[in-house]
Design a protein around this motif. Structure first.
Motif, PDB file in Angstrom:
ATOM      1  N   CYS A  70       0.704  -1.252   0.039  1.00  0.00           N
ATOM      2  CA  CYS A  70       0.070   0.205   0.060  1.00  0.00           C
ATOM      3  C   CYS A  70       0.963   1.126   0.026  1.00  0.00           C
ATOM      4  N   LEU A  71       0.312   2.350  -0.431  1.00  0.00           N
ATOM      5  CA  LEU A  71       1.054   3.561  -0.709  1.00  0.00           C
ATOM      6  C   LEU A  71       1.342   4.047   0.799  1.00  0.00           C
ATOM      7  N   ASP A  72       0.454   4.092   1.886  1.00  0.00           N
ATOM      8  CA  ASP A  72       0.681   4.702   3.093  1.00  0.00           C
ATOM      9  C   ASP A  72      -0.149   3.698   4.020  1.00  0.00           C
ATOM     10  N   VAL A  73       0.125   4.154   5.261  1.00  0.00           N
ATOM     11  CA  VAL A  73      -0.569   3.339   6.572  1.00  0.00           C
ATOM     12  C   VAL A  73      -1.847   3.429   6.649  1.00  0.00           C
ATOM     13  N   SER A 142      16.302  11.352  -1.535  1.00  0.00           N
ATOM     14  CA  SER A 142      14.972  10.882  -1.218  1.00  0.00           C
ATOM     15  C   SER A 142      15.012   9.755  -0.262  1.00  0.00           C
ATOM     16  N   THR A 143      13.909   9.799   0.810  1.00  0.00           N
ATOM     17  CA  THR A 143      13.731   8.642   1.520  1.00  0.00           C
ATOM     18  C   THR A 143      12.498   9.302   2.492  1.00  0.00           C
ATOM     19  N   HIS A 144      12.087   8.363   3.370  1.00  0.00           N
ATOM     20  CA  HIS A 144      10.934   8.667   4.187  1.00  0.00           C
ATOM     21  C   HIS A 144      11.526   9.369   5.026  1.00  0.00           C
ATOM     22  N   THR A 168       7.051   8.268   0.183  1.00  0.00           N
ATOM     23  CA  THR A 168       6.104   7.711   1.161  1.00  0.00           C
ATOM     24  C   THR A 168       6.593   6.681   1.971  1.00  0.00           C
ATOM     25  N   SER A 169       7.816   5.982   1.417  1.00  0.00           N
ATOM     26  CA  SER A 169       8.488   4.918   2.241  1.00  0.00           C
ATOM     27  C   SER A 169       9.929   4.982   1.562  1.00  0.00           C
ATOM     28  N   THR A 170      10.775   4.279   2.363  1.00  0.00           N
ATOM     29  CA  THR A 170      12.099   4.255   1.921  1.00  0.00           C
ATOM     30  C   THR A 170      12.425   3.406   0.590  1.00  0.00           C
ATOM     31  N   ALA A 171      11.331   2.478   0.452  1.00  0.00           N
ATOM     32  CA  ALA A 171      11.629   1.515  -1.003  1.00  0.00           C
ATOM     33  C   ALA A 171      10.874   2.403  -2.013  1.00  0.00           C
ATOM     34  N   ALA A 172      10.065   3.254  -1.674  1.00  0.00           N
ATOM     35  CA  ALA A 172       9.246   4.034  -2.965  1.00  0.00           C
ATOM     36  C   ALA A 172      10.437   4.892  -3.565  1.00  0.00           C
ATOM     37  N   ALA A 189      18.958   7.820  -2.885  1.00  0.00           N
ATOM     38  CA  ALA A 189      17.925   7.251  -2.133  1.00  0.00           C
ATOM     39  C   ALA A 189      18.688   6.821  -0.715  1.00  0.00           C
ATOM     40  N   LEU A 190      18.051   6.963   0.231  1.00  0.00           N
ATOM     41  CA  LEU A 190      18.447   6.189   1.597  1.00  0.00           C
ATOM     42  C   LEU A 190      17.300   5.162   1.951  1.00  0.00           C
ATOM     43  N   ALA A 191      17.985   3.932   2.035  1.00  0.00           N
ATOM     44  CA  ALA A 191      16.843   2.673   2.066  1.00  0.00           C
ATOM     45  C   ALA A 191      17.539   1.527   2.684  1.00  0.00           C
ATOM     46  N   SER A 192      16.813   0.646   2.855  1.00  0.00           N
ATOM     47  CA  SER A 192      16.985  -0.793   3.328  1.00  0.00           C
ATOM     48  C   SER A 192      18.208  -1.225   2.645  1.00  0.00           C
ATOM     49  N   PRO A 193      19.263  -2.154   2.973  1.00  0.00           N
ATOM     50  CA  PRO A 193      19.810  -3.003   1.900  1.00  0.00           C
ATOM     51  C   PRO A 193      19.091  -3.895   1.240  1.00  0.00           C
ATOM     52  N   LEU A 194      17.906  -4.607   1.933  1.00  0.00           N
ATOM     53  CA  LEU A 194      17.217  -5.316   1.138  1.00  0.00           C
ATOM     54  C   LEU A 194      16.675  -4.736   0.113  1.00  0.00           C
ATOM     55  N   SER A 195      15.846  -3.491   0.160  1.00  0.00           N
ATOM     56  CA  SER A 195      15.180  -3.032  -1.183  1.00  0.00           C
ATOM     57  C   SER A 195      16.257  -2.519  -2.164  1.00  0.00           C
ATOM     58  N   VAL A 196      17.563  -1.976  -1.861  1.00  0.00           N
ATOM     59  CA  VAL A 196      18.430  -1.836  -2.858  1.00  0.00           C
ATOM     60  C   VAL A 196      18.965  -2.931  -3.609  1.00  0.00           C
TER      61      VAL A 196
END
Length: 349
Positions: A70-73, A142-144, A168-172, A189-196
């Protein structure tokens, strides 16, 4: 939720199709549910590769369930309310940035939802960009907003002058960089290693979080009717309104917990929203609603507070059991009630 005095919303028994509790959210793999699908459906803050997805994978096997990013909470929780999914996984608290206000406010309003589990996810960030981008040329990141707050120190030290582009999220943010768009409006982008890894972007820098011990707490949310069995290491979450213009109202509310020996692991105020100066309190209490001391606390809150919303009793992710002081065990409450019954029957001791 109603505003009439003494309104308390509760959950009932496990309805047909929902999973029986198995001692912890991480072990509860739902069977077919009220959505009528062959597999349980989970909404979560997407897209793929978010920390929320990592939390979701602690409670279900994606080959045995349907995952709905989902786009958001708010969207994720509303899908549960409308019965379009069976559960939602959303963030509620970070050890560095504190609570996720949109989650607290969404649970406190609208048709009732209950928390049936929690998960903890260690948080680590990397800085990723498209091929050809160098660290020296990064100007817009860009990041959350929560992720930006947890990496501000590193950015200030290594990329002075770089500005934040909210996502909207780190992965977005990673998904936009990895997409076909020529100019996403930011350089990295700042994100989790998983999403990268999922999106196949080069990493410009890793270990960029200011606090290497950061943890985010996520919750598993369902419609009322599913109450996990007590484990001895549980939490009960509540939303409580105080009476208006009553001196000592906050103290009176807190005394309901203190006198029954119920410790609070989290309490914070949130504006009710109808006028300035009116607040509700979001509370995590140690214990399960099936326990005598927690039930006595809820009865006390019901007497002194105009609105009490029960948001679930569920196993603690850390398994930590509360320390009960003398006089607050279930046996103590039962013995006291038995003594009063004997007095009413004509006893004198």
């Amino acid at each position: 939720m109603h505003d009439d005095a003494g309104d308390v919303e509760r959950v009932g028994t496990v309805p047909a199709g929902l999973p029986e509790a198995r001692g912890g959210a991480a072990q509860a793999t739902p069977a077919p549910t009220a959505t009528g699908t062959a597999r349980a459906r989970y909404a979560y803050l997407g897209p793929e590769g978010t920390f929320t997805e990592a939390a979701l994978l602690q409670v279900t096997d994606p080959t045995e369930s349907e995952l709905v990013p989902c786009l958001d909470v708010v969207t994720a929780l509303d899908l549960v309310r409308r019965g379009e999914v069976d559960f939602a996984v959303v963030p509620i608290e970070n050890s560095v940035e504190g609570s996720v206000n949109v989650t607290l406010d969404s649970l406190a309003t609208g048709s009732p939802l209950v928390i049936v589990g929690e998960m903890l996810v260690p948080i680590a960030f990397v800085l990723a960009a498209r091929e050809g981008m160098t660290l020296a040329h990064v100007r817009r990141i860009s990041t959350h907003p929560h992720a930006w707050a947890q990496c501000r120190g590193w950015v200030g030290a290594h990329l002075p002058g770089a500005v934040h582009v909210p996502a909207t999220s780190t992965a977005a943010a990673v998904a936009l960089l990895a997409g076909d768009q020529d100019a996403p409006g930011f350089d990295a982008a700042l994100a989790s290693p998983l999403s990268v890894r999922k999106y196949g972007l080069p990493v410009l820098a890793d270990g960029v979080a200011d606090n290497p011990h950061a943890v985010t707490r996520f919750i598993l949310v369902a419609r009322p009717g599913y109450l996990p069995e007590p484990t001895g290491a549980d939490k009960t979450t509540l939303m409580v309104h105080l009476p208006d213009n009553e001196a000592g109202a906050l103290l009176s509310m807190l005394e309901q917990f203190a006198t029954r020996g119920v410790n609070l692991s989290r309490i914070e105020s949130r504006p009710i929203g109808d006028s300035l100066g009116r607040y509700s309190f979001s509370i995590d209490a140690e214990g399960h609603v099936s326990e005598e001391r927690v039930q006595a606390t809820l009865i006390g809150l019901h007497r002194v507070c105009p609105t009490v919303r029960f948001l679930g009793s569920y196993p603690r992710a850390d398994g930590q059991r509360p320390h009960l002081r003398p006089g607050t065990h279930d046996a103590d409450f039962r013995a006291a009630r038995e003594w009063v019954r004997d007095l009413l029957a004509g006893g004198t001791v």
